[in-house]
Design an enzyme around this catalytic site. Structure first.
Site, PDB file in Angstrom:
ATOM      1  N   ARG A  78     -31.441  -5.065 -17.928  1.00  0.00           N
ATOM      2  CA  ARG A  78     -31.739  -3.632 -18.053  1.00  0.00           C
ATOM      3  C   ARG A  78     -31.544  -3.141 -19.482  1.00  0.00           C
ATOM      4  NH1 ARG A  78     -27.942  -1.405 -13.757  1.00  0.00           N
ATOM      5  NH2 ARG A  78     -27.401  -3.547 -13.275  1.00  0.00           N
ATOM      6  N   GLU A 112     -18.500  -6.150 -13.096  1.00  0.00           N
ATOM      7  CA  GLU A 112     -17.963  -5.461 -11.908  1.00  0.00           C
ATOM      8  C   GLU A 112     -18.169  -6.287 -10.646  1.00  0.00           C
ATOM      9  OE1 GLU A 112     -19.687  -1.635 -10.937  1.00  0.00           O
ATOM     10  OE2 GLU A 112     -18.086  -1.180  -9.527  1.00  0.00           O
TER      11      GLU A 112
END
Ligand SMILES: O=P(O)(O)OC[C@H]1O[C@H](OP(=O)(O)OP(=O)(O)O)[C@H](O)[C@@H]1O
Ligand SMILES: Nc1ncnc2[nH]cnc12
Length: 185
Positions: A72, A109
């Protein structure tokens, strides 16, 4: 035909583009509240405003290149490099870049990964800006910084579209180099 869920040209004022970031619970794994930036990119005005906001802190930074983090980060890094009038260098997941590469492993994460950069694509001492879409725990951005510094690059700072404050990535980044977020949640 399916209704279009938001206007493709929203006419949103510059400050409103963060409203297009959408929450998806339990993606890509249970317990993660995923912040989806794709609706920002799908809206012409919002995309332009977001790139303006990312670029603003770095216009006078005398950069040589933007280092964009797969995947991204690529979507933002390319227009950002153009907006700043500098080159673009991708930091890629393993096995994608030809020739000699330097690699850095990291935790994020929701998992573990590795980033690679081509050795010699930029001269040592080049002034670079790291860019990614989201700062969460900070593992990815920190790995990108370490990788760039191992190649002798001068990391001027980092820019992200969205900082998830509760995940405390900024604390891991530290205070010695600037980290600018175009918006925070
Ligand atoms: O601050 P962190 O906890 O490290 O998380 C942030 C990273 O997580 C996402 O990347 P992901 O690996 O999901 O890749 P993608 O861009 O290919 O979707 C995002 O694009 C950041 O790179
Ligand atoms: N919660 C989250 N939303 C979007 N991208 C992420 N990357 C890491 N954590 C994320």
């Amino acid at each position: 035909m399916m209704a279009i869920p938001f206007p493709l040209r929203s006419g949103h004022p510059m400050t409103d583009w963060p409203r297009l970031i959408r929450d998806t619970p339990d993606f890509p794994s249970p317990g993660v509240l995923f912040k989806d930036i794709m609706p920002v990119l799908a809206d012409a005005e919002a995309f332009a405003a977001a790139i303006d906001a990312l670029a603003a802190p770095w216009r006078d930074a005398r950069l040589d290149a933007v280092l964009a983090i797969e995947s991204r980060g690529f979507l933002l890094g390319a227009p950002l490099a153009q907006a700043l009038g500098v080159g673009l260098v991708p930091l890629r997941k393993p096995g994608k870049l030809p020739g000699a590469v330097v690699e850095q492993r990291y935790a994020l994460e929701y998992g573990e990964d590795r980033l690679q950069m081509q050795a010699g694509i930029l001269p040592a001492g080049a002034r670079v800006l790291l860019v990614d879409d989201v700062l969460a725990t900070g593992g990815t951005l920190l790995a990108a910084r370490t990788l760039a510094q191992r190649l002798g690059l001068d990391v001027v700072g980092a820019g992200v579209l969205l900082e998830i404050v509760a995940l405390a990535g900024r604390a891991r980044w530290g205070t010695d180099l600037p980290l600018r977020a175009a918006c925070m949640v």
